[in-house]
Design an enzyme around this catalytic site. Sequence first.
Site, PDB file in Angstrom:
ATOM      1  CD  GLU A   8      -2.975  -1.135   2.291  1.00 50.65           C
ATOM      2  OE1 GLU A   8      -2.957  -0.187   3.087  1.00 50.65           O
ATOM      3  OE2 GLU A   8      -3.819  -2.061   2.356  1.00 50.65           O
TER       4      GLU A   8
ATOM      5  CE1 TYR B  27      -7.623  -3.815   3.804  1.00 51.88           C
ATOM      6  CE2 TYR B  27      -8.966  -4.672   5.588  1.00 51.88           C
ATOM      7  CZ  TYR B  27      -7.749  -4.544   4.972  1.00 51.88           C
ATOM      8  OH  TYR B  27      -6.654  -5.153   5.517  1.00 51.88           O
TER       9      TYR B  27
ATOM     10  CD  GLU C  15      -3.599  -5.829   3.945  1.00 53.71           C
ATOM     11  OE1 GLU C  15      -4.356  -4.968   4.459  1.00 53.71           O
ATOM     12  OE2 GLU C  15      -2.366  -5.732   3.940  1.00 53.71           O
TER      13      GLU C  15
ATOM     14  CD1 TRP D  93      -6.345  -6.636   8.800  1.00 49.34           C
ATOM     15  CD2 TRP D  93      -4.437  -7.231   7.805  1.00 49.34           C
ATOM     16  NE1 TRP D  93      -5.324  -6.163   9.567  1.00 49.34           N
ATOM     17  CE2 TRP D  93      -4.138  -6.514   8.983  1.00 49.34           C
ATOM     18  CE3 TRP D  93      -3.373  -7.717   7.025  1.00 49.34           C
ATOM     19  CZ2 TRP D  93      -2.827  -6.260   9.400  1.00 49.34           C
ATOM     20  CZ3 TRP D  93      -2.090  -7.451   7.444  1.00 49.34           C
ATOM     21  CH2 TRP D  93      -1.835  -6.721   8.615  1.00 49.34           C
TER      22      TRP D  93
ATOM     23  CD  GLU E 196      -5.731  -1.446  11.566  1.00 50.98           C
ATOM     24  OE1 GLU E 196      -5.226  -2.569  11.471  1.00 50.98           O
ATOM     25  OE2 GLU E 196      -5.894  -0.705  10.596  1.00 50.98           O
TER      26      GLU E 196
ATOM     27  CG  PHE F 154      -9.039  -5.038  11.061  1.00 49.16           C
ATOM     28  CD1 PHE F 154      -9.821  -5.087   9.914  1.00 49.16           C
ATOM     29  CD2 PHE F 154      -8.711  -3.800  11.586  1.00 49.16           C
ATOM     30  CE1 PHE F 154     -10.256  -3.920   9.309  1.00 49.16           C
ATOM     31  CE2 PHE F 154      -9.148  -2.628  10.987  1.00 49.16           C
ATOM     32  CZ  PHE F 154      -9.929  -2.692   9.843  1.00 49.16           C
TER      33      PHE F 154
END
Length: 572
Positions: A258, A390, A473, A523, A530, A539
């Site tokens: 990322e 996500y 993820e 994930w 986090e 998570f």
Amino acid sequence: MARYLLPALLSSCVVAQNVIGTATTNSALSKTTSLELSVDDLWDVLVGPVAVANITTIVEATPIPTSSLIPPPNLASYSFPNGRQIPEMVLNSSWSFPKDFWLGVAGAAYQIEGAVKDDGRGPSIWDKLTRVPGYTVANQTGDIADNNYYFYKQDIARIAAMGINTYSFSISWSRIYPFGAGPINQAGIDHYNDVINTCLAYNVTPTVTLFHWDLPLFLQEKYGGWLSEDIVDDFVAYANTSFQAFGDRVKTWFTLNEPIVFCDDYPLPDQYFKNFSIPYKQQPYYCGRNAVLAHAKAYRLGKSLLGNDTLISFKNNGGYKIPLTNSSADAQAVQRAYDYNEGWFADPIFLTGTWPDSLNDYLSTFLEPFTSDEQTLIKGTADLFAHDAYTSQFYYAPDVGIEACLNDTTNSLYPGCFNTSYTYSTADGGWLIGAAADANAPWLHKATDWVPALLHYINDTWAPPLGRILVSEFGFAEPFEVYKTIVADVLTDQIRSDYYKAYMEGILIALSEGLNIMGSLAWSFVDNLEWADGYTVKFGMQRVDFDSPSLDRSYKASFFQYVDVFKQYIQQ
Ligand SMILES: *[C@@H]1O[C@H](CO)[C@@H](O)[C@H](O)[C@H]1NC(C)=O
Ligand SMILES: *[C@@H]1O[C@H](CO)[C@@H](O)[C@H](O)[C@H]1NC(C)=O
Ligand SMILES: *[C@@H]1O[C@H](CO)[C@@H](O)[C@H](O)[C@H]1NC(C)=O
Ligand SMILES: *[C@@H]1O[C@H](CO)[C@@H](O)[C@H](O)[C@H]1NC(C)=O
Ligand SMILES: *[C@@H]1O[C@H](CO)[C@@H](O)[C@H](O)[C@H]1NC(C)=O
Ligand SMILES: *[C@@H]1O[C@H](CO)[C@@H](O)[C@H](O)[C@H]1NC(C)=O
Ligand SMILES: *[C@@H]1O[C@H](CO)[C@@H](O)[C@H](O)[C@H]1NC(C)=O
Ligand SMILES: *[C@@H]1O[C@H](CO)[C@@H](O)[C@H](O)[C@H]1NC(C)=O
Ligand SMILES: *[C@@H]1O[C@H](CO)[C@@H](O)[C@H](O)[C@H]1NC(C)=O
Ligand SMILES: *[C@@H]1O[C@H](CO)[C@@H](O)[C@H](O)[C@H]1NC(C)=O
């Protein structure tokens, strides 16, 4: 113990001493000659004391009790106690996962390992960021985290017992190179060798991310980390060492995790890190330029060392972008949003060797464009599109319109000049896109309706080699989980379970429509640090009891749900 001679650290000493308030000036230090530093000195000067776990030796795996492997009673594959009213669950005959689908879980070094000073690891920027008061919401650090550095055998045994076939983890750069460059720490290599061998012993395929945000602190202090082109060769040297040490067993590599996110973390808080004279707003883009070059060079080297059977890519991230209305301005806002997010990295690497036009219009005012040699180097340096996806969001033009925003550098949306929302337009009822996650993760909603659309968009826009797409993820932060005091309440994580079911069904739809989705990496396999949310946002598909000496893990319902969809639809 590694020792490294570097005068450049002197300027960092100024930063450290400013923090503790001594009056040493730059000119006084500049009279000092070079200094020989040990890794311990780095910790002492730049970070300070760290917390140590109660267990600091490698723990052997113990068998997973069968009673903890009983799925919750509402899953399709489970035979229910009689007498309850259960709707019939019908399999969709159009759906299946290919035999080689990766049913995976993901984690990252700083978020799980702990043992930050053990066996010669050097500090990373996150060891320091977590000590900036208020940078993490509850001033929590990764000093101990899940103590996975000592519990990895048990962690791998626990995911294998659930039927997981792929484990995606990251290497801590500063365990291998405590100073980011220079001397190698053999204990770091030994550790990851055993993590990889343990995976293989359990028939779990290891995939490795080289950089998941934990930049060696020394490189940040020395030249500004990702702000400097010096990072490129240091990253490539680290990649080189890792490819050679682990490449015989690791067949899928991700260079960077990322880059949108870690580049947007610049500027770092400048009272705590050495300041570099790049305007704040431009710093993310300096980082982005160097990140693309570092990735591309590492890719070329990795392919030459490991051959074409080894897959190398980077992990991009972002959700499906839905225009809020049918206006052409909102369609333009959507395109700008893709350009400034995914396209920032995916366009150069998958398509053109350089940035998308709308981004380039801005970057060319202060950054060198990639030379034609660099473009040739960069273009085509990914064997699959690995995407961390996500959630999804609505996009629309700024109040004043896109043109006027582009003319006004003081507009709060400049330079992207697109606005975002999690709710439908008022004309469409104003509802939320999907259930909200935890209040400390306001960016995350269960927007799983858009999974197939996103996967098609990726295939159609960036045309990855052989159509390969990996959901590298995805996951969900169950609301208010940190406040729950009854363990069974935590383990019955209904919204996260619904998220995983719906998400996997989205992947099944995409597969049935001919897309080449290689796998899914959930994930995460345990609760962990986090980042700026510390341990307040959960998570994990396993609960971690942070009050127990061995940080006990327990499976949540969502873990069974994730695996259950796979079991129902995997081709026999
Ligand atoms: C974090 O530390 C800062 C500085 O010591 C303090 O002001 C703040 O209240 C702390 N935050 C929490 C949640 O404890
Ligand atoms: C990779 O490492 C080897 C030594 O193991 C070295 O000979 C080679 O020059 C390195 N390549 C790069 C690009 O750093
Ligand atoms: C750090 O550098 C930036 C960019 O040159 C500058 O705007 C800022 O004031 C500096 N901060 C400090 C504390 O010197
Ligand atoms: C290497 O793999 C890619 C797909 O990832 C394929 O397109 C290419 O032809 C392969 N090259 C060689 C030399 O086998
Ligand atoms: C957008 O267009 C579609 C069909 O083209 C239509 O069904 C929908 O109602 C329109 N939405 C809005 C907000 O105008
Ligand atoms: C972004 O949208 C919100 C909500 O409609 C609005 O209040 C805000 O002014 C917009 N921002 C800009 C800079 O246009
Ligand atoms: C933007 O600036 C250009 C050049 O100054 C001007 O011609 C144009 O009218 C402006 N557009 C808007 C919407 O403000
Ligand atoms: C079954 O799958 C197909 C293809 O993805 C989809 O169009 C259809 O809606 C699904 N049917 C049900 C009942 O979910
Ligand atoms: C994926 O993209 C390729 C090339 O861009 C295209 O040929 C193929 O039809 C696409 N697959 C699907 C299922 O749309
Ligand atoms: C670690 O050990 C200390 C001393 O025995 C104890 O006070 C503490 O509660 C333990 N921590 C955990 C998480 O068990």
